[in-house]
Design a protein around this motif. Structure first.
Motif, mmCIF file in Angstrom:
data_model
loop_
_atom_site.group_PDB
_atom_site.id
_atom_site.type_symbol
_atom_site.label_atom_id
_atom_site.label_comp_id
_atom_site.label_asym_id
_atom_site.label_seq_id
_atom_site.Cartn_x
_atom_site.Cartn_y
_atom_site.Cartn_z
ATOM 1 N N LEU A 37 21.741 28.775 60.065
ATOM 2 C CA LEU A 37 22.158 27.395 59.828
ATOM 3 C C LEU A 37 23.387 27.293 58.934
ATOM 4 C CD1 LEU A 37 18.672 25.683 59.399
ATOM 5 C CD2 LEU A 37 19.996 26.095 61.485
ATOM 6 N N CYS A 38 23.627 28.288 58.068
ATOM 7 C CA CYS A 38 24.827 28.214 57.217
ATOM 8 C C CYS A 38 25.373 29.590 56.852
ATOM 9 C CB CYS A 38 24.568 27.369 55.968
ATOM 10 S SG CYS A 38 23.258 27.943 54.897
ATOM 11 N N CYS A 39 25.129 30.584 57.684
ATOM 12 C CA CYS A 39 25.635 31.933 57.423
ATOM 13 C C CYS A 39 26.364 32.481 58.642
ATOM 14 C CB CYS A 39 24.500 32.886 57.064
ATOM 15 S SG CYS A 39 23.699 32.540 55.482
ATOM 16 N N THR A 40 27.578 32.985 58.424
ATOM 17 C CA THR A 40 28.275 33.770 59.434
ATOM 18 C C THR A 40 27.768 35.203 59.359
ATOM 19 O OG1 THR A 40 30.255 32.394 59.478
ATOM 20 C CG2 THR A 40 30.539 34.697 60.086
ATOM 21 N N GLU A 41 27.581 35.832 60.521
ATOM 22 C CA GLU A 41 27.049 37.195 60.595
ATOM 23 C C GLU A 41 28.031 38.077 61.349
ATOM 24 O OE1 GLU A 41 22.897 39.482 61.901
ATOM 25 O OE2 GLU A 41 23.217 37.378 62.429
ATOM 26 N N THR A 69 32.873 48.702 67.847
ATOM 27 C CA THR A 69 32.957 47.256 68.053
ATOM 28 C C THR A 69 32.610 46.509 66.770
ATOM 29 O OG1 THR A 69 32.302 47.461 70.376
ATOM 30 C CG2 THR A 69 32.065 45.290 69.374
ATOM 31 N N VAL A 70 33.397 45.479 66.468
ATOM 32 C CA VAL A 70 33.072 44.524 65.403
ATOM 33 C C VAL A 70 33.018 43.141 66.047
ATOM 34 C CG1 VAL A 70 33.764 43.501 63.203
ATOM 35 C CG2 VAL A 70 34.231 45.925 63.648
ATOM 36 N N VAL A 71 31.900 42.465 65.898
ATOM 37 C CA VAL A 71 31.749 41.123 66.454
ATOM 38 C C VAL A 71 31.104 40.247 65.389
ATOM 39 C CG1 VAL A 71 29.520 41.701 67.527
ATOM 40 C CG2 VAL A 71 30.828 39.768 68.380
ATOM 41 N N TRP A 72 31.533 38.995 65.298
ATOM 42 C CA TRP A 72 30.936 38.092 64.323
ATOM 43 C C TRP A 72 30.860 36.691 64.902
ATOM 44 C CZ3 TRP A 72 35.713 40.205 64.118
ATOM 45 C CH2 TRP A 72 36.815 39.375 63.939
ATOM 46 N N PHE A 73 29.958 35.896 64.339
ATOM 47 C CA PHE A 73 29.721 34.566 64.879
ATOM 48 C C PHE A 73 29.294 33.641 63.746
ATOM 49 C CE2 PHE A 73 26.663 37.798 66.124
ATOM 50 C CZ PHE A 73 25.540 37.444 65.388
ATOM 51 N N THR A 74 29.633 32.378 63.916
ATOM 52 C CA THR A 74 29.457 31.379 62.863
ATOM 53 C C THR A 74 28.117 30.660 63.016
ATOM 54 O OG1 THR A 74 30.669 29.785 64.216
ATOM 55 C CG2 THR A 74 31.942 31.057 62.613
#
Length: 237
Positions: A37-41, A69-74
């Motif tokens: 809900l409020c953390c980017t990973e 690979t580096v992937v991140w999401f909000t």
């Protein structure tokens, strides 16, 4: 060498993840779909192969994962890890401690999101998932969340918006405690940088004399059952 500090750079959390290697109800091997809900990973893939399935209001997407690979999401990105074979990841998490405090919400069917007790009855693991805990409960909640994830994909934007609303209503009572964690974590780290910038603008080098080197040579805990697999966790954050 001094004791470990309370925070990693920027107040992030870090763990090593071995993704579950058992199949879900749809036959795909992997973890439990959920949302923050409020953390980017962020994921840094260190071994194996696989993918991360994501769902946002823009639609469903699958991103391949392989070493390097580096992937991140909000926040708001529903995500599910798929293990194509020995998938291992270093996980970097914004606002260290918040996911463990409830920021992560599993994609359980709507009837399990109606109140905290109903949610906890399905989502909480015996022994809090400590190393050595039987994994059957983790697989049961994974399978239920996979069913909920499939329904969200099939239901499109209206279903996802309803899930967001239910997740916020479920976790809203916890926000005050989350704010305290953020204030002593990520905000504190950013505030410290602001003070250092002010000092540099004055030509003041005093904070440089406080330099230290820290190291964590081993995880604090190995094999804790998490949402996506078994975690090695570190003693800070």
């Amino acid at each position: 060498m001094p004791d470990l500090p309370a925070l990693l750079p920027g107040g992030i959390g870090v763990s090593r993840l071995c993704v579950y290697d058992t199949p879900g109800p749809d036959g795909l091997v992997g973890g439990t779909p959920h949302v923050h809900l409020c953390c980017t990973e962020a994921y840094v893939v260190t071994g194996g192969e696989g993918a991360v399935q994501t769902l946002t209001l823009s639609g469903h997407r699958e991103t391949a994962l392989h070493p390097g690979t580096v992937v991140w999401f909000t926040p708001g990105t529903v995500h599910r890890l798929i293990n194509g074979g020995d998938l291992r990841i270093v996980v970097l998490m914004q606002n260290s401690g918040l996911p463990e405090a409830g920021d992560a919400v599993l994609t359980l069917p709507p009837e399990h999101l109606t109140d905290p007790a109903a949610y906890a009855a399905m989502a909480d693991l015996p022994g809090a998932g400590a190393p050595g805990t039987d994994a059957s409960a983790a697989y049961r909640r994974r399978d239920l969340a996979v069913a909920g994830f499939a329904a969200l994909r099939a239901g499109g934007t209206p279903a996802l918006r309803q899930f967001y609303a239910a997740a916020v209503a479920l976790r809203r009572p916890l926000v005050g405690r989350w704010r305290e964690r953020w204030a002593t974590g990520a905000r504190s780290a950013a505030t410290r940088t602001g003070g250092q910038l002010d000092a540099l603008a004055r030509g003041d080098a005093d904070h440089l004399s406080e330099a230290e080197v820290y190291a964590a040579t081993e995880p604090a805990e190995r094999g804790r059952l998490g949402m996506c697999g078994r975690l090695d966790t570190y003693p800070f954050g």
